[in-house]
Structure formats: C-alpha cells, structure tokens
Design a protein around this motif. Sequence first.
Motif, short mmCIF file in Angstrom:
data_model
loop_
_atom_site.label_atom_id
_atom_site.label_comp_id
_atom_site.label_asym_id
_atom_site.label_seq_id
_atom_site.Cartn_x
_atom_site.Cartn_y
_atom_site.Cartn_z
N SER A 162 -7.24 5.44 1.47
CA SER A 162 -7.57 6.50 2.07
C SER A 162 -8.08 6.28 3.55
CB SER A 162 -8.81 7.38 1.59
OG SER A 162 -8.25 8.02 0.15
N VAL A 165 -4.91 5.14 5.57
CA VAL A 165 -4.01 6.56 6.08
C VAL A 165 -4.50 7.08 7.11
CG1 VAL A 165 -4.72 8.02 4.34
CG2 VAL A 165 -2.49 8.18 4.84
N GLN A 166 -5.79 7.12 7.52
CA GLN A 166 -6.31 7.67 8.55
C GLN A 166 -5.84 7.07 9.99
OE1 GLN A 166 -7.90 10.45 7.81
NE2 GLN A 166 -7.58 9.69 5.84
N ASP A 168 -2.73 5.43 10.18
CA ASP A 168 -1.54 5.56 10.64
C ASP A 168 -0.80 6.45 9.24
OD1 ASP A 168 1.10 5.09 11.36
OD2 ASP A 168 1.08 2.88 10.99
N PRO A 169 -1.05 7.66 9.35
CA PRO A 169 -0.51 8.53 8.35
C PRO A 169 0.96 8.37 8.06
CG PRO A 169 -1.77 9.60 10.01
CD PRO A 169 -1.82 8.41 10.41
N LYS A 170 1.99 8.06 9.08
CA LYS A 170 3.14 7.93 8.98
C LYS A 170 3.50 6.75 8.08
CE LYS A 170 4.90 11.85 10.85
NZ LYS A 170 5.62 12.80 10.12
N PHE A 172 2.41 5.84 5.65
CA PHE A 172 2.20 6.35 4.26
C PHE A 172 3.32 7.13 3.96
CE2 PHE A 172 -1.47 3.96 5.12
CZ PHE A 172 -1.80 3.16 3.92
N ASP A 173 4.34 7.47 4.49
CA ASP A 173 5.44 8.38 3.87
C ASP A 173 6.42 7.45 3.36
OD1 ASP A 173 3.94 10.65 5.18
OD2 ASP A 173 5.26 10.72 7.06
#
Length: 183
Positions: A162, A165-166, A168-170, A172-173
């Motif tokens: 978590s 992901v903050q 670099d959210p992309k 984790f796509d």
Amino acid sequence: MEEKIRMQRIRMLSALGDFQLALSAADFMQEADEDQKYNHVELRRFRCYEHTAIVSYARPFSQSKGKTPKLSLKMCGVTLTPEEQELHDRVIDLRNKLVAHSDTEMMNFAAQAGEVMRHEGQPFYGLMVKHDEGLQFYKWMDQLDLIDLIRKVSFTLYDKMSELVQDDPKAFDIKVHFSDQSV
C-alpha cells in the motif's frame, strides 16, 4: 533494474493470494478439537487443510521457475519475534520435507503383506498399508500461532504494498495470467 523491481512486485502481489488461501485453510483446521478422537477419514480432511495452509504459506518463500524471485521476510517488511521466526522456519521445513516432498525423515507408515486367500493351492497376498494421519498443528494454540504468523506476514506485506502504490500507482497496473507468456 526496473524489470527486477517489477518481478518483485509480481511475487509480492501473488503472495497476498497465497497468504489468503493459507489463512482460510488454517481457519478450517480449527474445526478439529485436540481432545477429540477422529477416524482416519476425518483426520485426512484436517490434513488437507493443514497441508494447504503449509504449502500456501511457504510457496512465496520457495524458488519457482521463471523470473519471479522468491519472497523474503525483508521484502515483506516484517520483523518476526524469535518464536515467530521458529514457527516460520518450521512451516518452510514441513513444506520442504513432508508436504511438497517425501523425505524419509518425515515418513510415518507401516506396511505388511499377508495371505488373504488361496486359489488352486496358490497363495494370494494382499498388502496392508497404514499411514499416520496425524496433524502437525493439532493443538489449538499451535493453530492460533500459525494463524497469527500468516496474518502478521500477510498484513505487513499488504501495508508495504500500500505504501509502494502511493509512490507509483501506475506501476501496479499489472495483469498476470498463466497463459500469458510475456511475464
């Protein structure tokens, strides 16, 4: 370096699913009462739960084929107490010697051949094999300790993911499917 980080993320994301399965199986193990006598069929059901908990918890910490690295406790961001570390090591050892492999040091069975009938004067022998259907985590407190370990490692890994992901959210796509050979 970027590919190495991507593969670590894939391993960590996959591990979350393994830990969920391990936790469910460990919860089902609690249906067993340590003071109750069970027949071999009932014990085998509990062993199925126990083996699933062991394999599912240990799977991420084992090297697999492909580019995904094995998970480490450091990657999870978890620090275990000495007792938890001992339990973690025990589960990994059970996976390696009893559940996923059949090391002789963990085998426990008896076999005997006996004449069951004669046909035209010739003996016919039957084979009787009795396997130990005992559980490694038959005590309720041992089951709770296992559940606590799985929860601690899983929840700490999820918290770490978590945080990542903050940043670099992309990144984790990610979609991984067993038929997709591009991983």
